[in-house]
Scaffold this motif. Structure first.
Motif, PDB file in Angstrom:
ATOM      1  N   GLU A   1      35.863  31.890  43.310  1.00 35.62           N
ATOM      2  CA  GLU A   1      36.858  31.514  42.310  1.00 35.62           C
ATOM      3  C   GLU A   1      37.101  32.567  41.230  1.00 35.62           C
ATOM      4  O   GLU A   1      37.533  32.218  40.132  1.00 35.62           O
ATOM      5  CB  GLU A   1      36.390  30.217  41.643  1.00 35.62           C
ATOM      6  CG  GLU A   1      35.094  30.324  40.803  1.00 35.62           C
ATOM      7  CD  GLU A   1      33.826  29.962  41.556  1.00 35.62           C
ATOM      8  OE1 GLU A   1      33.836  30.001  42.803  1.00 35.62           O
ATOM      9  OE2 GLU A   1      32.822  29.644  40.897  1.00 35.62           O
TER      10      GLU A   1
ATOM     11  N   HIS B   1      40.351  23.615  45.477  1.00 36.02           N
ATOM     12  CA  HIS B   1      38.997  23.714  44.920  1.00 36.02           C
ATOM     13  C   HIS B   1      38.862  24.966  44.049  1.00 36.02           C
ATOM     14  O   HIS B   1      38.430  24.893  42.891  1.00 36.02           O
ATOM     15  CB  HIS B   1      37.978  23.731  46.073  1.00 36.02           C
ATOM     16  CG  HIS B   1      36.558  23.875  45.619  1.00 36.02           C
ATOM     17  ND1 HIS B   1      35.677  22.821  45.568  1.00 36.02           N
ATOM     18  CD2 HIS B   1      35.856  24.966  45.211  1.00 36.02           C
ATOM     19  CE1 HIS B   1      34.497  23.248  45.136  1.00 36.02           C
ATOM     20  NE2 HIS B   1      34.578  24.554  44.913  1.00 36.02           N
ATOM     21  N   GLU B   2      39.241  26.114  44.592  1.00 35.99           N
ATOM     22  CA  GLU B   2      39.042  27.375  43.855  1.00 35.99           C
ATOM     23  C   GLU B   2      39.930  27.441  42.619  1.00 35.99           C
ATOM     24  O   GLU B   2      39.532  27.975  41.584  1.00 35.99           O
ATOM     25  CB  GLU B   2      39.306  28.585  44.760  1.00 35.99           C
ATOM     26  CG  GLU B   2      38.507  28.627  46.071  1.00 35.99           C
ATOM     27  CD  GLU B   2      37.005  28.520  45.884  1.00 35.99           C
ATOM     28  OE1 GLU B   2      36.491  28.813  44.786  1.00 35.99           O
ATOM     29  OE2 GLU B   2      36.325  28.112  46.854  1.00 35.99           O
TER      30      GLU B   2
ATOM     31  N   HIS C   1      38.506  25.609  39.713  1.00 30.65           N
ATOM     32  CA  HIS C   1      37.450  26.383  39.030  1.00 30.65           C
ATOM     33  C   HIS C   1      37.996  27.232  37.883  1.00 30.65           C
ATOM     34  O   HIS C   1      37.241  27.646  37.005  1.00 30.65           O
ATOM     35  CB  HIS C   1      36.783  27.336  40.018  1.00 30.65           C
ATOM     36  CG  HIS C   1      35.624  26.747  40.756  1.00 30.65           C
ATOM     37  ND1 HIS C   1      34.559  26.152  40.122  1.00 30.65           N
ATOM     38  CD2 HIS C   1      35.334  26.718  42.090  1.00 30.65           C
ATOM     39  CE1 HIS C   1      33.666  25.765  41.035  1.00 30.65           C
ATOM     40  NE2 HIS C   1      34.122  26.087  42.236  1.00 30.65           N
TER      41      HIS C   1
ATOM     42  N   GLU D   1      30.841  23.127  40.078  1.00 31.13           N
ATOM     43  CA  GLU D   1      31.081  22.736  41.478  1.00 31.13           C
ATOM     44  C   GLU D   1      31.454  21.259  41.639  1.00 31.13           C
ATOM     45  O   GLU D   1      32.308  20.912  42.459  1.00 31.13           O
ATOM     46  CB  GLU D   1      29.859  23.066  42.344  1.00 31.13           C
ATOM     47  CG  GLU D   1      29.561  24.563  42.455  1.00 31.13           C
ATOM     48  CD  GLU D   1      30.736  25.388  42.973  1.00 31.13           C
ATOM     49  OE1 GLU D   1      31.711  24.812  43.486  1.00 31.13           O
ATOM     50  OE2 GLU D   1      30.678  26.623  42.832  1.00 31.13           O
TER      51      GLU D   1
ATOM     52  N   ALA E   1      35.102  20.998  40.449  1.00 33.71           N
ATOM     53  CA  ALA E   1      36.094  21.552  41.392  1.00 33.71           C
ATOM     54  C   ALA E   1      36.214  20.651  42.620  1.00 33.71           C
ATOM     55  O   ALA E   1      37.315  20.428  43.138  1.00 33.71           O
ATOM     56  CB  ALA E   1      35.704  22.975  41.795  1.00 33.71           C
TER      57      ALA E   1
ATOM     58  N   TYR F   1      27.740  19.712  44.370  1.00 31.24           N
ATOM     59  CA  TYR F   1      29.117  19.489  44.820  1.00 31.24           C
ATOM     60  C   TYR F   1      29.417  17.988  44.933  1.00 31.24           C
ATOM     61  O   TYR F   1      30.111  17.417  44.108  1.00 31.24           O
ATOM     62  CB  TYR F   1      29.352  20.147  46.186  1.00 31.24           C
ATOM     63  CG  TYR F   1      29.455  21.658  46.159  1.00 31.24           C
ATOM     64  CD1 TYR F   1      30.680  22.298  46.328  1.00 31.24           C
ATOM     65  CD2 TYR F   1      28.330  22.454  45.985  1.00 31.24           C
ATOM     66  CE1 TYR F   1      30.791  23.674  46.326  1.00 31.24           C
ATOM     67  CE2 TYR F   1      28.424  23.846  45.981  1.00 31.24           C
ATOM     68  CZ  TYR F   1      29.658  24.449  46.153  1.00 31.24           C
ATOM     69  OH  TYR F   1      29.760  25.809  46.136  1.00 31.24           O
TER      70      TYR F   1
END
Ligand SMILES: [Zn+2]
Length: 523
Positions: A268, A292-293, A296, A315, A318, A374
């Protein structure tokens, strides 16, 4: 992926008196060897009297890789220094007083053992990709290699002219130099952690995909993948726009999505996200990864965990935000499905190796990339959302972002934001889900008589007694309903009206992280 000589330790504490304000990395790359030469200028604020201070930089290892320092100056003068055990220690001639300011310049060279991946891409072209997470930057850059010390950064990269260079920040210069060299300079004016500072040099095809709230979104892919890559990465504008509306303004000058040689699926990096090279397929499969990235950029990069053990703030956030992106764009059932499968993963992982989300016994940084950080982290947010309610939850997320934007935070900072917006004491909630290993392991029994009086018994069988609301779906010939049962004791009994043989579905809407012990649903 990491050699054993690298630190990778979560319990490493940076020098508390050193606060880096700015890095200027001047790096020369070449095509005849993997050796780099570097001159790094570091601007430091000292937060107390300092007789000596240190930065991280890997020494030459047994394989001959690492950095050798040739010269160090401090405030323009030669200075006493040592470089051993991967630390550069500086002893200024007069000790620095509190609040004083210093400029350190380090000249060095060597072959990076890691942190800068010099290799060939899948088309056989030579490429350079910085890949710092978690503390691999100090393999080739003198830095305070810890997320608590954020700084602005310049990357001034001199390389053979056939390379294009992308980095965090905005482009400030691209000039041809004598001898077939090119200087490319990128400047990041927003303080970011070293783990997500980045640059790359390779042959790239680049495209401006669009702008989102004035932020340009670029695709950088290998020229051979131009068509497929421009197609796959163009989806990035959707999550970027979604998070801007949901969370608050994006923090950086641009967003580049870069096909790369990162060792991760995605990394990220602030303003220049790197994806694994086979992420480009032309099939449009990267939306979840990009969601997701890109999340971040808010959590991990802009609001950065002050301590490694609080990595769920990066994590878990995200992971959950990518699930919410699916929920809001493709329907609520997407979120339910993602959380159901995340719950199964959390339970399986707990069965294999118990441990809490915030587990200070973990020392290997790569081990922090686990199901707790996560999926369980995502579950904590999911439950918090129902605990405080939809509106207050997002208000709290926005407050937390606004308050710690471009700074650092730990879990208590997030809890206090959520308490502020909800007017609730959330100590128990945060404690039980983040500091206790496991989840409620429930036995649920039901009994009913012919007059329609039923008793439901909920037993918590694990050691720690949790406090939560359990939703129960009840179905008989009169219809279906959902009841919410506050559970605070080892045994909770409730009386309901339901026909004998009624159907009971615990947590029908997937809002609780728990496990039903097998064989315990008795009718
Ligand atoms: Zn991540």
């Amino acid at each position: 992926m990491l050699s054993s000589s690298l630190r990778g330790q979560a319990d490493y504490k940076p020098d508390p008196l050193v606060d880096v304000i700015h890095y200027e990395f001047n790096i020369c790359l070449n095509d005849s060897s993997d050796a780099i030469t570097g001159v790094t200028d570091v601007e430091i604020n000292f937060s107390g009297p300092v007789a000596s201070f240190s930065l991280d930089l890997k020494n030459i290892n047994q394989a001959g890789k690492g950095m050798k320092i040739s010269h160090v100056t401090f405030n323009g003068s030669d200075v006493t220094w040592t470089h051993s055990y991967n630390r550069l220690r500086i002893t200024p001639s007069i000790s620095e007083s509190k609040g004083s300011h210093g400029n350190l310049e380090i000249s060095y060279s060597g072959v990076p053992a890691d942190g800068l991946i010099i290799s060939k891409n899948k088309f056989g072209d030579r490429t350079f990709f910085a890949d710092h997470w978690p503390d691999r930057a100090s393999c080739y850059l003198p830095v305070v290699d810890h997320p608590s010390d954020k700084a602005t950064v310049d990357f001034n990269i001199t390389a053979p002219a056939h390379y294009e260079v992308v980095a965090s920040g905005h482009l400030t210069e691209e000039s041809d130099l004598p001898g077939g060299q090119k200087l490319t300079r990128w400047k990041e004016d927003i303080p970011i952690p070293v783990k997500v500072m980045t640059f790359a040099a390779a042959s790239f095809a680049t495209e401006l995909v669009g702008t989102v709230n004035g932020i340009p979104v670029w695709t950088w892919v290998f020229p051979e993948n131009r068509t497929e890559g421009f197609y796959d990465y163009s989806v990035a504008v959707k999550p970027l726009s979604f998070y801007c509306n949901l969370l608050g303004p994006y923090s950086y000058e641009k967003l580049a999505n870069v096909q790369s040689k990162t060792i991760f699926g995605g990394l990220e990096n602030a303003g220049a996200i790197f994806y694994f090279e086979n992420s480009v397929t032309g099939q449009g499969r990267d939306e979840d990864l990009m969601a997701h990235e890109i999340a971040h950029q808010w959590f991990g990069n802009s609001v950065t965990e002050k301590e490694w053990h609080h990595i769920w703030l990066s994590e878990g956030f995200a992971t959950y935000l990518a699930a919410v992106y699916r929920e809001k764009n493709y329907g609520e059932e997407n979120l339910t499905e993602i959380m159901r499968s995340a719950r199964e993963k959390v339970i399986r992982s707990f069965e294999r190796s118990p441990g809490a989300v915030i587990d200070t016994t973990i020392t290997n940084l790569m081990s922090l990339l686990n199901t707790n950080s996560y999926q369980k982290g995502a579950w904590v947010l999911h439950m918090l959302r129902y605990e405080v309610g939809e509106e207050k939850f997002w208000k709290g997320m926005r407050l937390y972002y606004e308050r710690y934007r471009n700074g650092n935070a730990i879990t208590d900072d997030f809890r206090k934001c959520m308490e502020e917006v909800s007017g609730r004491d959330l100590e128990i909630f945060f404690h039980q889900w983040l500091y206790v290993s496991g989840q409620p392991d429930l036995k649920i029994r039901q009994e009913g008589d012919k007059n329609g009086n039923a008793v439901i018994t909920i037993e918590q069988t694990q050691n720690y007694i949790y406090s939560f609301n359990l939703e129960l779906g009840v179905k008989d010939s009169k219809g279906s309903r959902t009841i919410s049962v506050p559970v605070k004791e080892r045994i909770t009994k409730i009386n309901i009206k339901a026909e004998r043989g009624f159907e009971l579905t615990p947590d029908p809407d997937v809002r609780l992280l728990f496990r039903i012990l097998p064989g315990d649903m008795q009718h």
